[in-house]
Design a protein around this motif. Structure first.
Motif, PDB file in Angstrom:
ATOM      1  N   GLY A 149       0.793  -1.225   0.000  1.00 22.52           N
ATOM      2  CA  GLY A 149       0.000   0.000   0.000  1.00 22.52           C
ATOM      3  C   GLY A 149       0.827   1.278   0.000  1.00 22.52           C
ATOM      4  O   GLY A 149       0.370   2.302   0.521  1.00 22.52           O
ATOM      5  N   TYR A 150       2.013   1.230  -0.594  1.00 22.60           N
ATOM      6  CA  TYR A 150       2.904   2.393  -0.629  1.00 22.60           C
ATOM      7  C   TYR A 150       3.298   2.721  -2.058  1.00 22.60           C
ATOM      8  O   TYR A 150       3.384   1.839  -2.903  1.00 22.60           O
ATOM      9  CB  TYR A 150       4.167   2.140   0.208  1.00 22.60           C
ATOM     10  N   GLU A 151       3.537   4.020  -2.299  1.00 23.73           N
ATOM     11  CA  GLU A 151       3.999   4.471  -3.605  1.00 23.73           C
ATOM     12  C   GLU A 151       5.315   5.218  -3.435  1.00 23.73           C
ATOM     13  O   GLU A 151       5.602   5.786  -2.377  1.00 23.73           O
ATOM     14  CB  GLU A 151       2.961   5.364  -4.271  1.00 23.73           C
ATOM     15  N   LEU A 152       6.100   5.236  -4.499  1.00 24.22           N
ATOM     16  CA  LEU A 152       7.397   5.898  -4.481  1.00 24.22           C
ATOM     17  C   LEU A 152       7.214   7.402  -4.295  1.00 24.22           C
ATOM     18  O   LEU A 152       6.454   8.036  -5.007  1.00 24.22           O
ATOM     19  CB  LEU A 152       8.159   5.620  -5.777  1.00 24.22           C
ATOM     20  N   LEU A 153       7.916   7.943  -3.327  1.00 26.26           N
ATOM     21  CA  LEU A 153       7.907   9.382  -3.079  1.00 26.26           C
ATOM     22  C   LEU A 153       9.188  10.018  -3.608  1.00 26.26           C
ATOM     23  O   LEU A 153       9.150  11.048  -4.269  1.00 26.26           O
ATOM     24  CB  LEU A 153       7.757   9.656  -1.574  1.00 26.26           C
ATOM     25  N   ALA A 154      10.333   9.381  -3.334  1.00 26.90           N
ATOM     26  CA  ALA A 154      11.624   9.923  -3.770  1.00 26.90           C
ATOM     27  C   ALA A 154      12.661   8.812  -3.763  1.00 26.90           C
ATOM     28  O   ALA A 154      12.480   7.784  -3.116  1.00 26.90           O
ATOM     29  CB  ALA A 154      12.056  11.050  -2.839  1.00 26.90           C
ATOM     30  N   HIS A 155      13.753   9.031  -4.500  1.00 25.19           N
ATOM     31  CA  HIS A 155      14.848   8.072  -4.468  1.00 25.19           C
ATOM     32  C   HIS A 155      16.147   8.771  -4.869  1.00 25.19           C
ATOM     33  O   HIS A 155      16.144   9.836  -5.491  1.00 25.19           O
ATOM     34  CB  HIS A 155      14.591   6.869  -5.380  1.00 25.19           C
ATOM     35  N   ASP A 156      17.243   8.163  -4.458  1.00 22.50           N
ATOM     36  CA  ASP A 156      18.560   8.588  -4.907  1.00 22.50           C
ATOM     37  C   ASP A 156      19.433   7.340  -4.931  1.00 22.50           C
ATOM     38  O   ASP A 156      18.914   6.217  -4.804  1.00 22.50           O
ATOM     39  CB  ASP A 156      19.146   9.710  -4.032  1.00 22.50           C
ATOM     40  N   GLU A 157      20.744   7.506  -5.070  1.00 20.88           N
ATOM     41  CA  GLU A 157      21.618   6.337  -5.201  1.00 20.88           C
ATOM     42  C   GLU A 157      21.678   5.495  -3.930  1.00 20.88           C
ATOM     43  O   GLU A 157      22.103   4.348  -3.963  1.00 20.88           O
ATOM     44  CB  GLU A 157      23.031   6.760  -5.625  1.00 20.88           C
ATOM     45  N   ARG A 158      21.239   6.024  -2.803  1.00 19.47           N
ATOM     46  CA  ARG A 158      21.299   5.276  -1.537  1.00 19.47           C
ATOM     47  C   ARG A 158      20.018   4.530  -1.214  1.00 19.47           C
ATOM     48  O   ARG A 158      20.045   3.558  -0.472  1.00 19.47           O
ATOM     49  CB  ARG A 158      21.640   6.211  -0.385  1.00 19.47           C
ATOM     50  N   GLY A 159      18.890   5.005  -1.714  1.00 15.46           N
ATOM     51  CA  GLY A 159      17.665   4.319  -1.352  1.00 15.46           C
ATOM     52  C   GLY A 159      16.398   4.991  -1.851  1.00 15.46           C
ATOM     53  O   GLY A 159      16.430   5.952  -2.625  1.00 15.46           O
ATOM     54  N   PHE A 160      15.279   4.443  -1.370  1.00 18.63           N
ATOM     55  CA  PHE A 160      13.943   4.864  -1.775  1.00 18.63           C
ATOM     56  C   PHE A 160      13.155   5.314  -0.552  1.00 18.63           C
ATOM     57  O   PHE A 160      13.283   4.724   0.518  1.00 18.63           O
ATOM     58  CB  PHE A 160      13.182   3.684  -2.402  1.00 18.63           C
ATOM     59  N   THR A 161      12.303   6.297  -0.750  1.00 15.08           N
ATOM     60  CA  THR A 161      11.334   6.688   0.273  1.00 15.08           C
ATOM     61  C   THR A 161       9.957   6.493  -0.329  1.00 15.08           C
ATOM     62  O   THR A 161       9.671   6.957  -1.429  1.00 15.08           O
ATOM     63  CB  THR A 161      11.521   8.144   0.715  1.00 15.08           C
ATOM     64  N   PHE A 162       9.121   5.766   0.407  1.00 13.93           N
ATOM     65  CA  PHE A 162       7.753   5.480  -0.035  1.00 13.93           C
ATOM     66  C   PHE A 162       6.759   6.141   0.913  1.00 13.93           C
ATOM     67  O   PHE A 162       7.030   6.248   2.112  1.00 13.93           O
ATOM     68  CB  PHE A 162       7.507   3.962  -0.045  1.00 13.93           C
ATOM     69  N   SER A 163       5.614   6.551   0.364  1.00 10.65           N
ATOM     70  CA  SER A 163       4.556   7.095   1.212  1.00 10.65           C
ATOM     71  C   SER A 163       3.329   6.202   1.068  1.00 10.65           C
ATOM     72  O   SER A 163       3.073   5.630   0.003  1.00 10.65           O
ATOM     73  CB  SER A 163       4.242   8.543   0.854  1.00 10.65           C
ATOM     74  N   GLN A 164       2.593   6.100   2.165  1.00  6.66           N
ATOM     75  CA  GLN A 164       1.412   5.263   2.187  1.00  6.66           C
ATOM     76  C   GLN A 164       0.347   5.864   1.273  1.00  6.66           C
ATOM     77  O   GLN A 164       0.101   7.072   1.301  1.00  6.66           O
ATOM     78  CB  GLN A 164       0.886   5.094   3.609  1.00  6.66           C
ATOM     79  N   ILE A 165      -0.260   5.024   0.467  1.00  7.23           N
ATOM     80  CA  ILE A 165      -1.323   5.459  -0.433  1.00  7.23           C
ATOM     81  C   ILE A 165      -2.589   5.632   0.399  1.00  7.23           C
ATOM     82  O   ILE A 165      -2.997   4.719   1.107  1.00  7.23           O
ATOM     83  CB  ILE A 165      -1.565   4.444  -1.566  1.00  7.23           C
ATOM     84  N   SER A 166      -3.184   6.820   0.341  1.00 10.88           N
ATOM     85  CA  SER A 166      -4.374   7.071   1.186  1.00 10.88           C
ATOM     86  C   SER A 166      -5.635   6.567   0.525  1.00 10.88           C
ATOM     87  O   SER A 166      -5.717   6.273  -0.607  1.00 10.88           O
ATOM     88  CB  SER A 166      -4.499   8.555   1.497  1.00 10.88           C
TER      89      SER A 166
END
Length: 166
Positions: A149-166
């Motif tokens: 239940g998460y979508e990609l919010l941001a990423h760079d060479e170190r990793g990904f940040t996901f936010s919960q889909i409301s």
């Protein structure tokens, strides 16, 4: 440590780390930087309570992994690792024991055990965990996180940040 430095004194940060040397290092840093809001929990995270076999390469600690998560290593490659057994529990249980029922962000930095860890934080996710960060240690994270239940919010060479889909 980055999240610890940004969290401010009114928030709590839990660093869950099974390796005793790393725990000692974290504790020294916390004391030196006077980060009273940070607690180190000396345990491994998994989907349930159990003993985990951890493969550790002292020359390349970023390559450490949990038994059963990597199946492409040869016997020669595995000989470069030492093994230790560590107690583990789910993130839901670890936080519940500390009377923490809500979090703003969980950052997972592991090699191949992401799904096991995510399966052990289902209650935290159900309660509306807004963000999950994953270090770049494998592939298929965007599709996997959609399952939770998460979508990609941001990423760079170190990793990904996901936010919960409301």
């Amino acid at each position: 440590m980055y999240f610890s430095l940004l969290s401010g004194n009114s928030n709590k940060v839990f660093i869950i780390e099974p390796d005793t040397e790393s725990v000692d290092t974290w504790q020294r840093m916390i004391e030196q930087l006077k980060l009273d809001q940070v607690t180190v929990c000396p345990i491994a995270v998994w989907s349930c309570a159990k003993a985990l076999k951890l493969y550790i390469n002292d020359a390349h600690p970023a390559s450490n992994f949990t038994g059963g998560t990597k199946d492409h290593y040869t016997e020669g490659q595995l000989a470069e690792y030492r093994t230790v057994e560590l107690p583990a529990d789910s993130l839901d249980n670890i936080l519940h024991e500390r009377d923490i029922h809500k979090a703003d962000i969980v950052s997972i930095t592991t090699n191949g055990a992401e799904r096991e860890i995510l399966n052990g934080m289902s209650q935290l996710i159900k309660r509306g965990l807004p963000h999950i960060c994953l270090a770049v240690t494998g592939e298929g994270y965007i599709d996997m996180m959609k399952e939770y239940g998460y979508e990609l919010l941001a990423h760079d060479e170190r990793g990904f940040t996901f936010s919960q889909i409301s």
